[in-house]
Scaffold this motif. Sequence first.
Motif, mmCIF file in Angstrom:
data_model
loop_
_atom_site.group_PDB
_atom_site.id
_atom_site.type_symbol
_atom_site.label_atom_id
_atom_site.label_comp_id
_atom_site.label_asym_id
_atom_site.label_seq_id
_atom_site.Cartn_x
_atom_site.Cartn_y
_atom_site.Cartn_z
ATOM 1 N N ASN A 143 43.673 37.975 47.472
ATOM 2 C CA ASN A 143 44.064 38.189 46.165
ATOM 3 C C ASN A 143 42.853 39.097 45.280
ATOM 4 O OD1 ASN A 143 46.403 36.777 46.326
ATOM 5 N ND2 ASN A 143 45.282 34.803 45.851
ATOM 6 N N TYR A 149 43.533 42.755 46.250
ATOM 7 C CA TYR A 149 44.634 43.142 45.667
ATOM 8 C C TYR A 149 44.327 43.415 44.026
ATOM 9 C CZ TYR A 149 49.369 43.169 43.492
ATOM 10 O OH TYR A 149 50.563 43.628 43.000
ATOM 11 N N MET A 150 43.672 42.576 43.398
ATOM 12 C CA MET A 150 43.410 42.708 42.101
ATOM 13 C C MET A 150 42.507 43.946 41.635
ATOM 14 S SD MET A 150 42.971 38.990 40.131
ATOM 15 C CE MET A 150 41.737 38.416 41.635
ATOM 16 N N ALA A 210 40.413 32.903 43.700
ATOM 17 C CA ALA A 210 40.545 34.195 43.503
ATOM 18 C C ALA A 210 39.616 34.807 42.348
ATOM 19 C CB ALA A 210 41.956 34.615 43.348
ATOM 20 N N TYR A 234 36.511 37.097 42.898
ATOM 21 C CA TYR A 234 36.454 38.320 42.228
ATOM 22 C C TYR A 234 35.207 38.524 41.397
ATOM 23 C CZ TYR A 234 38.423 42.694 40.306
ATOM 24 O OH TYR A 234 38.518 43.971 40.044
ATOM 25 N N ASN A 268 38.842 37.375 50.547
ATOM 26 C CA ASN A 268 39.744 36.990 49.477
ATOM 27 C C ASN A 268 40.937 38.142 49.440
ATOM 28 O OD1 ASN A 268 41.398 36.190 46.817
ATOM 29 N ND2 ASN A 268 40.481 34.242 47.760
ATOM 30 N N SER A 277 40.301 29.145 39.901
ATOM 31 C CA SER A 277 40.931 29.513 41.183
ATOM 32 C C SER A 277 39.821 30.159 42.155
ATOM 33 C CB SER A 277 42.061 30.478 40.844
ATOM 34 O OG SER A 277 41.743 31.829 40.599
#
Length: 223
Positions: free
Chosen positions: A122, A125-126, A82, A86, A120, A80
């Motif tokens: 996401n 947030y992670m 995300a 990451y 990004n 993905s």
Amino acid sequence: MHAPRDCHYQLVKRILRYLRSTTHLRLRIHRDTATDLVAYSDADWAGCPDTHKSTSGYRVFLGGNLLSWSSKRQNTVSRSSAEAEYRAVANAVAETVWLRQLLGELHQSPSRATVVYCDNVNAVYMSSNPVQHQRMKHIEIDLHFVRERVALGELRVLHVPTSSQFADIFTKGLPTRLFDDFRTSLNVGEPHVATAGGVRQHLQVVPWVANGLISHSRTSPTT
């Protein structure tokens, strides 16, 4: 390299034209008393047409000076955008952690937490969400590594609009105007003063370039 085609030859010429037309540019470093680290992280999800691996890129500033930068193909395929973003964040965090330790040994420890910008939502947030989601377990090591540093207060991962994501220059092709703007943000430009002793700048090129077989138009290498 094993099966060169005309398209590869055209790309090589583009790179050489860019190098020839930018020999006057330098990485400018100026005096700055700030010791804060700021990083920009980005990834091009599945950008490689052959392996579908993503490219990570980051740049780290110490005050107003560019201190470290990287553009590197990721080792595994990300499932993905995300995940790709990451992993890029984790690479930037690893670099800033090492730089913080180095500055500490030089008795110039950063006075504030390092800020890592990512476009990004996401991935941002992670970095702070302690809940482990089922879809995130395949990047568990990177998740724990970044979250540990966030919990220690050493860094913060913040969102930045894509239009201000300066690390894009390391991960994907950009329009010429945007490429020039992002290159300027790297403190790359004409020197403010002449080099000591008036050193003459010279670029060695292969004979067929010197003979004029390649035009010297000003263009970005990734347009």
